[in-house]
Design an enzyme around this catalytic site. Structure first.
Site, PDB file in Angstrom:
ATOM      1  CD  GLU A 123     -25.538  -7.385  17.574  1.00  0.00           C
ATOM      2  OE1 GLU A 123     -25.272  -8.510  18.031  1.00  0.00           O
ATOM      3  OE2 GLU A 123     -24.907  -6.363  17.838  1.00  0.00           O
ATOM      4  CE  LYS A 125     -23.491  -2.810   8.949  1.00  0.00           C
ATOM      5  NZ  LYS A 125     -23.480  -1.375   8.698  1.00  0.00           N
ATOM      6  CG  ASP A 127     -27.518   3.899   8.645  1.00  0.00           C
ATOM      7  OD1 ASP A 127     -26.275   3.979   8.593  1.00  0.00           O
ATOM      8  OD2 ASP A 127     -28.265   4.249   7.713  1.00  0.00           O
ATOM      9  CE1 TYR A 233     -20.633  -2.371  17.145  1.00  0.00           C
ATOM     10  CE2 TYR A 233     -22.644  -1.062  17.153  1.00  0.00           C
ATOM     11  CZ  TYR A 233     -21.353  -1.269  16.721  1.00  0.00           C
ATOM     12  OH  TYR A 233     -20.772  -0.371  15.870  1.00  0.00           O
ATOM     13  CE  LYS A 321     -25.597  -2.671   4.600  1.00  0.00           C
ATOM     14  NZ  LYS A 321     -24.333  -2.150   4.127  1.00  0.00           N
ATOM     15  CB  CYS A 426      -8.228  11.722 -22.812  1.00  0.00           C
ATOM     16  SG  CYS A 426      -8.227  12.526 -21.203  1.00  0.00           S
ATOM     17  CB  CYS A 429      -4.701  15.150 -22.012  1.00  0.00           C
ATOM     18  SG  CYS A 429      -4.727  13.379 -22.336  1.00  0.00           S
ATOM     19  CB  CYS A 444      -6.719   8.898 -20.811  1.00  0.00           C
ATOM     20  SG  CYS A 444      -5.413  10.084 -21.114  1.00  0.00           S
ATOM     21  CB  CYS A 450      -3.619  12.746 -18.942  1.00  0.00           C
ATOM     22  SG  CYS A 450      -5.360  13.093 -18.631  1.00  0.00           S
TER      23      CYS A 450
HETATM   24  S1  IVH Z   1     -20.058  -5.473  15.157  1.00  0.00           S
HETATM   25  C1  IVH Z   1     -15.440  -6.331  14.523  1.00  0.00           C
HETATM   26  N1  IVH Z   1     -22.593  -4.923  15.460  1.00  0.00           N
HETATM   27  O1  IVH Z   1     -21.365  -1.524  11.169  1.00  0.00           O
HETATM   28  C2  IVH Z   1     -16.690  -5.709  14.024  1.00  0.00           C
HETATM   29  N2  IVH Z   1     -21.304  -3.473  14.085  1.00  0.00           N
HETATM   30  O2  IVH Z   1     -20.188  -2.245   8.585  1.00  0.00           O
HETATM   31  C3  IVH Z   1     -17.489  -5.086  15.094  1.00  0.00           C
HETATM   32  N3  IVH Z   1     -22.565  -1.562  13.202  1.00  0.00           N
HETATM   33  O3  IVH Z   1     -18.123  -0.432  11.830  1.00  0.00           O
HETATM   34  C4  IVH Z   1     -18.743  -4.522  14.588  1.00  0.00           C
HETATM   35  N4  IVH Z   1     -24.484  -2.058  14.139  1.00  0.00           N
HETATM   36  O4  IVH Z   1     -20.057   0.772  12.992  1.00  0.00           O
HETATM   37  C5  IVH Z   1     -21.437  -4.558  14.871  1.00  0.00           C
HETATM   38  N5  IVH Z   1     -24.823  -4.527  15.872  1.00  0.00           N
HETATM   39  C6  IVH Z   1     -23.691  -4.176  15.291  1.00  0.00           C
HETATM   40  C7  IVH Z   1     -23.592  -3.022  14.487  1.00  0.00           C
HETATM   41  C8  IVH Z   1     -22.382  -2.705  13.888  1.00  0.00           C
HETATM   42  C9  IVH Z   1     -23.836  -1.198  13.370  1.00  0.00           C
HETATM   43  C10 IVH Z   1     -21.595  -0.831  12.361  1.00  0.00           C
HETATM   44  C11 IVH Z   1     -20.239  -0.615  12.960  1.00  0.00           C
HETATM   45  C12 IVH Z   1     -19.254  -1.206  11.983  1.00  0.00           C
HETATM   46  C13 IVH Z   1     -20.061  -1.235  10.734  1.00  0.00           C
HETATM   47  C14 IVH Z   1     -19.550  -2.310   9.806  1.00  0.00           C
END
Ligand code: IVH
Length: 714
Positions: A123, A125, A127, A233, A321, A426, A429, A444, A450
């Site tokens: 799914e 991620k 932002d 999610y 990512k 440094c 200092c 340093c 320092c």
């Molecule tokens: S699962 C136990 N699913 O990404 C972990 N996280 O880098 C539960 N995030 O802190 C997270 N989309 O804020 C999950 N589809 C998705 C997500 C997601 C965004 C964020 C979330 C998490 C961060 C981790």
């Protein structure tokens, strides 16, 4: 209406319930439907009445009290909420090989073969920023931001203004924590920025900042005007299981009325998962919200439970990512910053440029080799091109990390540009800055002499994962250090005493007053009780990050055994000739190295710190002011909580790693060697010397079945 002063307790209770209902309905009409059902004066008088009753009967205050809800006047700060289950982050994968490795490590942990089917959900991620919603009997009682993962901020009033978040849900488990991401759509973001600009208010760099700024508004009336969205999610504590699979659980959440992401798909194995990643990557530009990757989660919740968690991330999920974004700009100068461990870190000062929606004006240059265009072993970086003041450089940014330099355009290099000469002193200092053999970093040698090191150490001490003292940030410690009020960590806890004895009172200084000074001393006093892992992390010892601090805290439980073990380790004669093999074999080193997440570099750094009398004394002076709280033993009702356990021989029902992780999750400490401190040895077939040693020492030994019965997994 009866006067508040004449209400009986019973009447007050009934009246508070009535007011909650009336005011909630008024809030909803005003904020969510834009159709006020009462006059402001009427609304205010009801709200005042509610507050007066609460003041007379504080214990009757409802969990959904209207004084905490939408429309309440700005308060001074958010209440803190401890998450019942920590809000974790995700491990990252940057390419296909990382994804394959993720799959392989799961199979290894579970003892599965390469051909066993293993399904994942994939799914986007999102932002944005994560939020945890707690429902009791179907009613939203708390909404909390992630915060540091353990403690977040109570933003319930603000969450209630988000249309995707139901205030009440039907036929849900009695207790349900829903977790997900708050975000702002592209359209809403543009419209908000246009409105802000029109009103001469500050505009936001990207939708994520806009969402964060809006959710963390002290005045929920402002949040209500910002169109935030939410995707569910994940979940935290639930009183009954939602489903057997990740997909099923998300569908349940959808059934309760939450928005879930329509692009979630079930995939079989890694090639399927990566194909879905490519599809989402192609769609990225057409989506109405920002995403920065694709999250894969093991679909079978039984397997998720078996896999469990590392210190800060689940083993059963990974974030794949998208590649970082790039931009070209000109580098003005190279500056040197001195860190808390004395490291001289070069920073590129850039002509501001937008990279992935964020304005960037600094980038890290790591160390002198990196600037020169090679790594420590002479291998080329950027095809060997060095970086000079005036160069055109390509900047990249991945997620929240500090921007870096990817490339240099030699065709645009200004005439007469000279190679950068890295300072050998440094810049703060003036002490010699030395590069030890095998270290990429020049440091340093000024130590606590320092100023930069001392101040950075103090700044680290008050930072978020460390003591995190409200009202005492980087700016304040710098100022107090300058005034000579705090020279070392312990001095922070002597500030109030100093203040009382001095003519130069804090309250009389610019920017301070009676109230803020008292508040600061109170905040400092409150922090005298501190979790052990925070204390450890706050010391600013090289290589000792938050995760390792937690691992050490769990193993040693308290400061004195850890300090004693470090001092023992320092006494090893082999420390001098640096023969690692001899050290590895010594009992003190063995104990450290048996801890998951603790490696030789960290142990050496910890041991060297504790071996310096001045450092040790300084830490002891600090510890004197504190009450160090041992780590939460999560299931302290488990008979193995707090016990030292050794696994040996072959286990048939789970891999050694799984057994270890499970024991640790129950609060046990798992060690690789048997000693007088061992409480229990779990031996499978083929066990040898460890069982013998246990018998000699009178340590109880049991087999795998007994172990499973003991922890309730039989
Ligand atoms: S699962 C136990 N699913 O990404 C972990 N996280 O880098 C539960 N995030 O802190 C997270 N989309 O804020 C999950 N589809 C998705 C997500 C997601 C965004 C964020 C979330 C998490 C961060 C981790």
């Amino acid at each position: 209406m009866k006067d508040v002063a004449s209400l009986s307790r019973e009447e007050a209770k009934v009246e508070l319930a009535r007011l909650a209902k009336v005011l909630h309905s008024a809030d909803k009409a005003y904020f969510q439907e834009d159709a006020p059902e009462r006059t402001d004066a009427d609304y205010d008088s009801l709200k005042r009445r509610n507050a007066e009753i609460e003041q007379r009967f504080p214990d009757l205050k409802r969990y959904d009290s209207p004084s905490e809800q939408v429309g309440s006047a700005p308060s001074e700060g958010f209440q803190k909420v401890r998450h019942s289950i920590p809000m974790l982050s995700l491990e990252n994968a940057f390419d296909e090989s990382d994804v394959t490795e993720f799959d392989r490590s799961i199979r290894k942990f579970l003892g599965m073969s390469d051909d066993d089917p293993l399904a994942y959900t994939a799914e986007p991620k999102i932002d944005g920023l994560s939020l945890s919603l707690r429902y009791e009997d179907g009613q939203l009682v708390h909404a909390a931001t992630r915060g540091d993962g353990t403690i977040g901020e109570d933003v319930t009033a603000n969450a209630l203004t988000i249309k995707d978040i139901p205030a009440r849900i039907k036929s849900a488990p009695a207790l349900l924590e829903v977790r997900g991401e708050v975000y702002m759509s592209h359209e809403d973001f543009s419209a908000l920025n246009a409105r802000q600009a029109e009103q001469d208010d500050k505009t936001f760099a990207n939708p994520r900042n806009a969402a964060a700024g809006s959710l963390r508004q002290l005045d929920s009336r402002i949040t209500a005007k910002r169109p935030l969205r939410f995707f569910a999610y994940a979940w935290g504590t639930v009183s009954e299981a939602l489903a057997d699979t990740q997909e099923g659980a998300i569908n349940r959440l959808k059934g309760f009325g939450f928005a879930t992401n329509p692009l979630m798909t079930l995939c079989n194995g890694t090639s399927d998962v990566v194909a879905h990643y490519r599809r989402i990557e192609e769609m990225r530009a057409t989506l109405n919200y920002d995403i920065d990757g694709v999250v894969y989660k093991v679909n079978d919740l039984g397997l998720q439970t078996r896999l469990g968690f590392r210190t800060t991330t689940p083993r059963w999920a990974v974030a794949h990512k998208f590649p970082a974004e790039l931009a070209w700009t000109q580098l003005d100068v190279i500056d040197i910053q001195v860190g808390r461990t004395g490291a001289l870190s070069p920073v590129a000062r850039l002509r501001p440029v937008t990279v992935g929606g964020v304005v960037v004006s600094n980038a890290t240059l790591h160390n002198e080799d990196y600037i020169a265009g090679h790594d420590a072993s002479g291998g080329k970086i950027r095809d060997g091109k060095d970086i000079r003041a005036g160069d055109w450089v390509q900047i990249y940014r991945a997620g929240d990390v500090i921007p870096k330099v990817a490339d240099v355009d030699l065709s645009k290099r200004p005439k007469g540009a000279k190679p950068y000469e890295f300072p050998e002193e440094c810049p703060v200092c003036g002490s010699p800055a030395i590069r030890e053999e095998g270290d990429a970093v020049r440091r340093c040698t000024g130590g606590l002499v320092c100023r930069a090191q001392a101040v950075e150490k103090l700044k680290h001490f008050v930072s978020r994962g460390a003591f995190d003292i409200e009202g005492l940030g980087a700016k304040q410690v710098e100022d107090f250090h300058c005034r000579g009020w705090i020279a070392e960590l312990a001095d922070i806890f002597l500030l109030e005493e100093r203040d009382r004895a001095s003519e130069k009172r804090l309250k009389d200084q610019e920017g301070w007053g009676d109230k803020s000074a008292d508040k600061l001393f109170l905040a400092i006093n409150e922090r005298k009780r501190i979790d052990f892992h925070r204390f450890l992390f706050s010391l600013g010892i090289r290589h000792l990050g938050e995760a390792a601090a937690k691992d050490l805290a769990r193993h040693f439980n308290d400061w004195s055994p850890l300090a004693a073990a470090a001092i023992d380790a320092a006494k090893e004669p082999a420390m001098d000739d640096a023969s690692q093999a001899a050290l590895d074999g010594s009992p003190a080193w063995k104990e450290f190295l048996s801890i998951d997440g603790v490696g030789r570099t960290l142990v050496r750094s910890l041991v060297l710190t504790m071996d310096q009398e001045a450092e040790r004394d300084s830490i002891e002076r600090l510890a004197k002011h504190l009450e160090i709280v041992p780590p939460d033993v999560q299931s302290s009702d488990s008979p193995v909580a707090g016990k030292a356990i050794v696994f040996t021989g072959t286990l048939s029902r789970m891999t050694r790693n799984e057994a270890k992780a499970r024991a640790e999750a129950l609060g046990a400490r798992v060690s690789g060697s048997v000693s007088a401190k061992t409480d229990l040895v779990v031996a499978g077939p083929g066990a040898g010397s460890k069982v013998k040693k246990a018998t000699e020492l009178g340590v109880e030994t049991i087999d795998e079945d007994d172990w499973l019965a003991l922890i309730g997994d039989a």
